[in-house]
Scaffold this motif. Sequence first.
Motif, short mmCIF file in Angstrom:
data_model
loop_
_atom_site.label_atom_id
_atom_site.label_comp_id
_atom_site.label_asym_id
_atom_site.label_seq_id
_atom_site.Cartn_x
_atom_site.Cartn_y
_atom_site.Cartn_z
N LYS A 1 3.03 13.82 -9.66
CA LYS A 1 4.03 15.01 -9.83
C LYS A 1 4.41 14.98 -11.33
CE LYS A 1 5.72 15.28 -5.13
NZ LYS A 1 6.95 15.17 -4.32
N LEU A 2 4.86 14.10 -11.82
CA LEU A 2 5.34 14.32 -13.09
C LEU A 2 4.13 14.59 -14.19
CD1 LEU A 2 7.56 10.77 -13.42
CD2 LEU A 2 8.45 13.16 -13.14
N LEU A 3 3.14 14.15 -14.10
CA LEU A 3 2.10 14.52 -15.04
C LEU A 3 1.68 15.93 -14.98
CD1 LEU A 3 -0.24 11.21 -15.19
CD2 LEU A 3 1.43 12.25 -16.89
N LYS A 4 1.97 16.74 -13.65
CA LYS A 4 1.39 18.04 -13.51
C LYS A 4 2.37 18.98 -14.05
CE LYS A 4 -0.96 17.36 -9.26
NZ LYS A 4 -1.12 17.67 -7.75
N ASP A 5 3.90 18.67 -14.44
CA ASP A 5 4.81 19.12 -15.18
C ASP A 5 4.50 19.35 -16.61
OD1 ASP A 5 7.07 20.46 -15.65
OD2 ASP A 5 8.29 18.46 -15.92
N PRO A 6 4.23 20.49 -17.24
CA PRO A 6 3.92 21.03 -18.56
C PRO A 6 4.78 20.57 -19.37
CG PRO A 6 4.05 22.81 -17.16
CD PRO A 6 4.13 21.84 -16.25
N LYS A 7 6.24 20.59 -19.01
CA LYS A 7 7.14 20.36 -20.05
C LYS A 7 7.33 19.05 -20.16
CE LYS A 7 10.44 23.94 -18.52
NZ LYS A 7 11.81 24.42 -18.08
N LYS B 1 0.90 -1.35 -0.05
CA LYS B 1 0.11 0.08 -0.18
C LYS B 1 0.85 1.28 -0.05
CE LYS B 1 -4.02 2.41 0.48
NZ LYS B 1 -4.38 2.79 -0.57
N LYS B 2 2.01 1.29 0.93
CA LYS B 2 2.78 2.46 0.84
C LYS B 2 3.46 2.57 -0.43
CE LYS B 2 6.25 4.33 3.75
NZ LYS B 2 7.17 4.36 4.78
N THR B 3 4.15 1.49 -0.89
CA THR B 3 4.88 1.48 -2.12
C THR B 3 3.86 1.95 -3.28
OG1 THR B 3 5.96 -0.43 -1.50
CG2 THR B 3 6.01 0.34 -4.03
N GLU B 4 2.58 1.70 -3.22
CA GLU B 4 1.66 2.18 -4.24
C GLU B 4 1.41 3.55 -4.49
OE1 GLU B 4 -2.97 1.32 -5.66
OE2 GLU B 4 -1.98 -0.01 -4.22
N ASP B 5 1.28 4.06 -2.99
CA ASP B 5 0.91 5.42 -2.95
C ASP B 5 1.99 6.44 -3.13
OD1 ASP B 5 -1.51 4.92 -1.91
OD2 ASP B 5 -0.97 4.92 0.32
N THR B 6 3.27 5.89 -3.05
CA THR B 6 4.58 6.47 -3.56
C THR B 6 4.60 6.51 -4.88
OG1 THR B 6 5.64 5.79 -1.68
CG2 THR B 6 7.18 6.49 -2.84
N ILE B 7 4.44 5.49 -5.50
CA ILE B 7 4.45 5.55 -6.72
C ILE B 7 3.32 6.32 -7.53
CG2 ILE B 7 4.21 4.04 -9.05
CD1 ILE B 7 5.51 1.83 -7.43
N SER B 8 2.16 6.37 -6.98
CA SER B 8 1.25 7.11 -7.47
C SER B 8 1.47 8.50 -7.22
CB SER B 8 -0.26 6.72 -6.87
OG SER B 8 -1.24 7.63 -7.06
N GLY B 9 2.10 8.98 -6.31
CA GLY B 9 2.54 10.40 -5.93
C GLY B 9 3.40 10.68 -6.88
N VAL B 10 4.51 9.87 -7.30
CA VAL B 10 5.66 10.27 -8.40
C VAL B 10 4.96 10.60 -9.64
CG1 VAL B 10 7.53 9.63 -9.31
CG2 VAL B 10 7.18 9.43 -7.10
N VAL B 11 3.82 9.66 -10.04
CA VAL B 11 3.27 9.94 -11.47
C VAL B 11 2.37 10.99 -11.42
CG1 VAL B 11 1.53 8.69 -12.81
CG2 VAL B 11 3.26 7.18 -11.78
#
Length: 156
Positions: free
Chosen positions: A30-36, A18-28
């Motif tokens: 963050k990356l998708l919020k980056d317009p570049k 669960k913790k790993t899934e949340d971490t990966i989800s958070g990273v994804v």
Amino acid sequence: MVQKKKVKQLQALKPITKKTEDTISGVVHKLLKDPKLVEVIKLGSKSHYEFVKLAREYADVIALHLNTPTKDDVANVAQLVKQLEEKIDSLEEKLNDAAGDVEKYTPKHHQEQYRSNDKDRKKVWKDMFKQNMFDTSVDNSLVTKELLERLLDRRR
């Protein structure tokens, strides 16, 4: 005993996964919020689409030169065969209906003779159709070639 160990191991793994899934989800996220990064992904998708389109065009050209049917040609021929089968079914139904009507109006002693003649006639027609359908004569191959050429011209 073994079953209890498996259950305990699965229960122990649950919070870690669960913790790993949340971490990966958070990273994804963050990356998708980056317009570049989104722009880079768009460019990559567009170039991939263009590459696939170009590869299909080359495949069509190569198939034309090798005189082999393409995926679209096979689909068109399959559609024509399906339409032909529907027409044959329709004609068979009409023949059966006509045979039933004739039986109503013919005398009893002629009905049996008509049935045997009708069966023979149907068999002859079916045999002729099958022979013409799969005949590899020059005329039939020319018709098939013309059909495929028209399909290729339509596709262009």
